[in-house]
Design a protein around this motif. Sequence first.
Motif, PDB file in Angstrom:
ATOM      1  N   ALA A 210       0.833  -1.214   0.000  1.00  0.00           N
ATOM      2  CA  ALA A 210       0.000   0.000   0.000  1.00  0.00           C
ATOM      3  C   ALA A 210       0.864   1.259   0.000  1.00  0.00           C
ATOM      4  O   ALA A 210       0.589   2.221  -0.741  1.00  0.00           O
ATOM      5  CB  ALA A 210      -0.929  -0.004   1.222  1.00  0.00           C
ATOM      6  N   GLY A 230      -5.466   7.492   0.465  1.00  0.00           N
ATOM      7  CA  GLY A 230      -5.943   6.273   1.118  1.00  0.00           C
ATOM      8  C   GLY A 230      -4.876   5.193   1.173  1.00  0.00           C
ATOM      9  O   GLY A 230      -4.708   4.515   2.193  1.00  0.00           O
ATOM     10  N   ALA A 234      -3.308   3.799   4.563  1.00  0.00           N
ATOM     11  CA  ALA A 234      -3.410   2.364   4.855  1.00  0.00           C
ATOM     12  C   ALA A 234      -2.035   1.764   5.099  1.00  0.00           C
ATOM     13  O   ALA A 234      -1.848   0.934   6.003  1.00  0.00           O
ATOM     14  CB  ALA A 234      -4.109   1.647   3.700  1.00  0.00           C
ATOM     15  N   LEU A 238      -1.044  -0.019   8.584  1.00  0.00           N
ATOM     16  CA  LEU A 238      -0.666  -1.437   8.567  1.00  0.00           C
ATOM     17  C   LEU A 238       0.749  -1.638   9.089  1.00  0.00           C
ATOM     18  O   LEU A 238       1.018  -2.578   9.854  1.00  0.00           O
ATOM     19  CB  LEU A 238      -0.794  -1.992   7.145  1.00  0.00           C
ATOM     20  CG  LEU A 238      -2.222  -2.193   6.630  1.00  0.00           C
ATOM     21  CD1 LEU A 238      -2.225  -2.396   5.120  1.00  0.00           C
ATOM     22  CD2 LEU A 238      -2.884  -3.387   7.332  1.00  0.00           C
TER      23      LEU A 238
END
Length: 513
Positions: A210, A230, A234, A238
């Motif tokens: 990501a 986004g 993310a 994470l």
Amino acid sequence: MAGADPRRWWALGALALALLALGFDLTILNVALATMSRELDAGTSELQWIVDSYVLVFAALLLPAGLLGDRFGRKRMLLVGLAVFGAASVGGALAGTPGWVVAARVAMGVGAAVLMPLSMSILPTIFPPEERTRAIAVWTGSMALGLPLGPLLGGWLLEHFWWGSIFVINVPVVVVAMGAIALLVPESRDPARPSLDVPGALLSITGLAALVYGVIEGPVAGWSDPGVVGALAAGVVLLANLVVWESRARQPMMNLALFRDRRFVWSAAVTTAANLMMAGILFVLPQYLQVVLGNDAFGTGLRLIPMLLGLLVGAVLTDRLAARTGHKPIIVSGMAVLGAGFGLGALTDPGGGYSYTALWLTVLGVGLGLTMVPAMDLVISLLPGGEVGRDSGLVQTLRQTGSALGIALLGSLLSQLYRDRVETAGLPEAAADAVRDSVGGAAAVAQRLGDDALLASAREAFVHGMNGLLAACAGLTAVMAVLALAFLPGRRAGRDAAASGDGRQSTHAHAAD
């Protein structure tokens, strides 16, 4: 020296051959994109993913790939990685659609993710401390040698064969490397045979994927684009969860204790920053050498050689000086030389020739050699021997994430400075968009319209952007040099680190049964 493997230098040659293939594979594709676009009917987005899919998978899999070597055997997994890389290269050569090429590049990224950390992790298991700096210089130089070889090979192959030959060239290199590694590299693994940390692996793969996706898409879609924001958010969430999980896991995939050691933190920071800047430079240089100075792909590869020669000079100097001075003085001096190279480059005249470029490329190369080789040597000396595959994956993840950031952030800076300076007044909207998009697009429009003034404006604007990028790199280098001078422990600590690291390696690393 008494217990050193007598085949160690031949084994290093085998590892260097594998890395050479990775090196030229990073640049060989760029010269074939126009041909692939025409013959595969690939659009801009498809071409982007042919390039970026490899980088995305490569960066995302480095952490778990290193752990696999510790568990199943580093030599065995190296051979698996080479086999995957070679088979995927054959698949790429046979591709008939852009999607097929992307799939092949994904598989090549998987193989490369195994090769990079495990080739590094084998070095401390076969070389004694007094030879390790030289071995790391060869290891670093072999991949660096592949970078200018990419355009040289690619240009020659495209002149004589079809576009798939840029993939086929990997196959003989892989076959020879596999045979040499099978015969010459001893097997080693972690005696504890760590189990795969599945939650940690999933968090690292998805988080890095990501993050790198967001970094890749940022310059294309815009940093405020919801998809980019986004993906970056993310990735951060994470990876933060990965750190929390790893701090509590019984058998963690990532050795967080390394980050409590200032020697590891600052040497890893130095090599990551150097990778970031080198990736940015290798992104901008081919465009400058081709569009501004008018060289073809083969000539561009030749003109990158001064940087490679400078890097080899820096590596040789490091090998001669490290035992007498320790790592810190060389690293700080190397960053000073690197900063000087960037500073010289930032003064490039749009109307100047190649001779001045060759000068600052040589200085850059010397600085890179004096910075990256001792920093990597210090990093490796601090890795626990039995777990060196896992920890090499961590080091390479930091470096490759730095490379992705370098291309994205420095590329964005270059694009912004270029767009602000290039003249598009009086052009049709579609032509103006192509001119603002890239200097290559501007050259194509200028050729189609027969507009020499537009081409001159685009070249001047590009050099203005490149100079800004180089000035930013000079500033970052100066900051890193000051931080390394202030916080990187000196010679005594470096010696203690090497002794401690070698002690751990002799305790844990062993030949497999």
